[in-house]
Motif scaffolding. Sequence first.
Motif, mmCIF file in Angstrom:
data_model
loop_
_atom_site.group_PDB
_atom_site.id
_atom_site.type_symbol
_atom_site.label_atom_id
_atom_site.label_comp_id
_atom_site.label_asym_id
_atom_site.label_seq_id
_atom_site.Cartn_x
_atom_site.Cartn_y
_atom_site.Cartn_z
ATOM 1 N N LYS A 137 0.412 2.097 -5.895
ATOM 2 C CA LYS A 137 1.382 2.871 -5.831
ATOM 3 C C LYS A 137 0.700 4.204 -5.272
ATOM 4 C CE LYS A 137 5.391 5.197 -7.971
ATOM 5 N NZ LYS A 137 5.935 5.520 -9.135
ATOM 6 N N ILE A 138 1.330 4.696 -4.064
ATOM 7 C CA ILE A 138 0.822 5.667 -3.205
ATOM 8 C C ILE A 138 1.708 6.825 -3.506
ATOM 9 C CG2 ILE A 138 -0.268 6.640 -1.240
ATOM 10 C CD1 ILE A 138 -0.867 3.665 -0.784
ATOM 11 N N ALA A 139 1.465 8.304 -3.351
ATOM 12 C CA ALA A 139 2.277 9.248 -3.075
ATOM 13 C C ALA A 139 1.797 9.834 -1.818
ATOM 14 C CB ALA A 139 2.313 10.208 -4.286
ATOM 15 N N LEU A 140 2.793 10.247 -0.934
ATOM 16 C CA LEU A 140 2.126 11.003 0.483
ATOM 17 C C LEU A 140 3.469 11.512 1.236
ATOM 18 C CD1 LEU A 140 1.281 8.277 3.064
ATOM 19 C CD2 LEU A 140 2.683 7.542 1.125
ATOM 20 N N ALA A 141 3.240 12.419 2.102
ATOM 21 C CA ALA A 141 4.171 13.094 2.654
ATOM 22 C C ALA A 141 4.934 11.941 3.478
ATOM 23 C CB ALA A 141 3.668 14.305 3.409
ATOM 24 N N ALA A 142 6.210 12.389 3.790
ATOM 25 C CA ALA A 142 7.049 11.378 4.701
ATOM 26 C C ALA A 142 6.386 10.963 6.197
ATOM 27 C CB ALA A 142 8.427 11.780 4.768
ATOM 28 N N HIS A 143 5.872 12.103 6.598
ATOM 29 C CA HIS A 143 5.123 12.177 8.053
ATOM 30 C C HIS A 143 3.929 11.288 8.316
ATOM 31 C CE1 HIS A 143 3.430 15.744 6.445
ATOM 32 N NE2 HIS A 143 2.514 15.494 7.349
ATOM 33 N N ASP A 144 3.296 11.050 7.036
ATOM 34 C CA ASP A 144 1.965 10.345 6.777
ATOM 35 C C ASP A 144 2.176 8.633 6.597
ATOM 36 O OD1 ASP A 144 0.584 12.559 7.203
ATOM 37 O OD2 ASP A 144 0.210 13.022 5.085
ATOM 38 N N ILE A 145 3.420 8.311 6.386
ATOM 39 C CA ILE A 145 3.667 6.688 6.124
ATOM 40 C C ILE A 145 3.253 6.097 7.256
ATOM 41 C CG2 ILE A 145 5.201 5.302 5.849
ATOM 42 C CD1 ILE A 145 6.910 7.321 4.025
ATOM 43 N N ASP A 146 3.778 6.051 8.477
ATOM 44 C CA ASP A 146 3.494 5.400 9.626
ATOM 45 C C ASP A 146 1.935 5.558 10.102
ATOM 46 O OD1 ASP A 146 5.974 4.306 9.884
ATOM 47 O OD2 ASP A 146 6.610 6.090 11.435
ATOM 48 N N PRO A 147 1.194 6.544 9.996
ATOM 49 C CA PRO A 147 -0.232 6.385 10.186
ATOM 50 C C PRO A 147 -1.119 5.679 9.216
ATOM 51 C CG PRO A 147 0.581 8.571 10.539
ATOM 52 C CD PRO A 147 1.654 7.945 9.942
ATOM 53 N N LEU A 148 -0.755 5.817 7.944
ATOM 54 C CA LEU A 148 -1.264 5.073 6.754
ATOM 55 C C LEU A 148 -0.885 3.463 6.987
ATOM 56 C CD1 LEU A 148 -2.827 4.664 4.149
ATOM 57 C CD2 LEU A 148 -0.489 4.994 3.116
ATOM 58 N N ILE A 149 0.141 3.118 7.181
ATOM 59 C CA ILE A 149 0.519 1.657 7.603
ATOM 60 C C ILE A 149 -0.473 0.985 8.644
ATOM 61 C CG2 ILE A 149 2.347 0.022 8.155
ATOM 62 C CD1 ILE A 149 4.278 1.995 6.496
ATOM 63 N N SER A 150 -0.617 1.888 9.801
ATOM 64 C CA SER A 150 -1.314 1.483 10.864
ATOM 65 C C SER A 150 -2.588 1.429 10.550
ATOM 66 C CB SER A 150 -1.155 2.406 11.971
ATOM 67 O OG SER A 150 0.104 2.320 12.755
ATOM 68 N N ALA A 151 -3.144 2.497 9.929
ATOM 69 C CA ALA A 151 -4.562 2.365 9.382
ATOM 70 C C ALA A 151 -4.925 1.059 8.404
ATOM 71 C CB ALA A 151 -4.938 3.687 8.790
ATOM 72 N N LEU A 152 -3.994 0.816 7.417
ATOM 73 C CA LEU A 152 -4.033 -0.567 6.668
ATOM 74 C C LEU A 152 -4.357 -1.505 7.318
ATOM 75 C CD1 LEU A 152 -2.006 0.700 3.575
ATOM 76 C CD2 LEU A 152 -4.561 0.219 3.512
ATOM 77 N N GLU A 153 -3.406 -1.715 8.522
ATOM 78 C CA GLU A 153 -3.188 -2.930 9.103
ATOM 79 C C GLU A 153 -4.462 -3.030 10.093
ATOM 80 O OE1 GLU A 153 0.451 -2.363 11.219
ATOM 81 O OE2 GLU A 153 1.478 -3.169 9.593
ATOM 82 N N ASP A 154 -5.262 -2.274 10.262
ATOM 83 C CA ASP A 154 -6.563 -2.089 11.405
ATOM 84 C C ASP A 154 -7.657 -2.427 10.363
ATOM 85 O OD1 ASP A 154 -5.215 -1.499 13.445
ATOM 86 O OD2 ASP A 154 -5.359 0.403 13.643
ATOM 87 N N THR A 155 -7.439 -2.351 9.083
ATOM 88 C CA THR A 155 -8.734 -2.404 8.029
ATOM 89 C C THR A 155 -9.445 -3.881 8.124
ATOM 90 O OG1 THR A 155 -7.589 -0.874 6.411
ATOM 91 C CG2 THR A 155 -9.377 -2.344 5.544
ATOM 92 N N ALA A 156 -8.631 -4.874 8.216
ATOM 93 C CA ALA A 156 -9.344 -6.214 8.209
ATOM 94 C C ALA A 156 -8.270 -7.204 8.784
ATOM 95 C CB ALA A 156 -9.822 -6.441 7.013
ATOM 96 N N ASP A 157 -8.750 -8.246 9.512
ATOM 97 C CA ASP A 157 -7.962 -9.293 9.891
ATOM 98 C C ASP A 157 -7.187 -10.205 8.826
ATOM 99 O OD1 ASP A 157 -8.477 -8.767 12.483
ATOM 100 O OD2 ASP A 157 -10.197 -10.009 12.825
ATOM 101 N N ASP A 158 -7.935 -10.240 7.742
ATOM 102 C CA ASP A 158 -7.362 -10.929 6.673
ATOM 103 C C ASP A 158 -6.589 -10.185 5.622
ATOM 104 O OD1 ASP A 158 -9.390 -9.677 5.426
ATOM 105 O OD2 ASP A 158 -10.062 -11.183 3.877
ATOM 106 N N LEU A 159 -6.392 -9.028 5.849
ATOM 107 C CA LEU A 159 -5.617 -8.119 4.791
ATOM 108 C C LEU A 159 -4.052 -8.290 5.167
ATOM 109 C CD1 LEU A 159 -6.283 -5.763 2.621
ATOM 110 C CD2 LEU A 159 -5.653 -4.705 4.578
ATOM 111 N N MET A 160 -3.260 -8.615 4.080
ATOM 112 C CA MET A 160 -1.790 -8.811 4.043
ATOM 113 C C MET A 160 -1.047 -7.712 3.362
ATOM 114 S SD MET A 160 -1.081 -12.869 4.301
ATOM 115 C CE MET A 160 -1.621 -13.270 2.623
#
Length: 165
Positions: A137-160
Amino acid sequence: MNHLIISCIGPDKSGLVDTLSKIVRENHGNWQVSSLHHLSGFFAGVIEVAVEQQYSEALTSALKTIPGLSCQIELAEPNIPTVESNLVLDITANDRAGIIQELSSVIHHNGGNLLKLVSAQDNAPHTGQAIFKAKVKIALAAHDIDPLISALEDTADDLMVDISR
């Protein structure tokens, strides 16, 4: 009203939660939020208790006398809701050393504040390979949601990552 954060650890034995809850009740405390676990033969828990100021010291003293249980107690301000958004991430990946550090770093560097992390190691159903599972569970400003999701998706190929709000 005081809010006490109580962190306890000790060898697990039957009745520890009963003992803790009895001491909280006898000292006029109100058990608010907790996370209690059995980990490799140990009891480990974190509890938030609301208690009137005049009973705080007695409650603290009583908790520290439980045989075999080490309790650390801190005075905290009650949690005040903020205007941040909350995301819940369900994460699955091949287990490997450092995965918590990778995820927490991405969350931190993208403006997120990790509020809760529950993780486990499991075996994949068909291969038996060790897999990592976590609910974050993460708290963050609304404008940071999309960049966070993109960064998580770029972390590793096996990460879902399954995301809910």
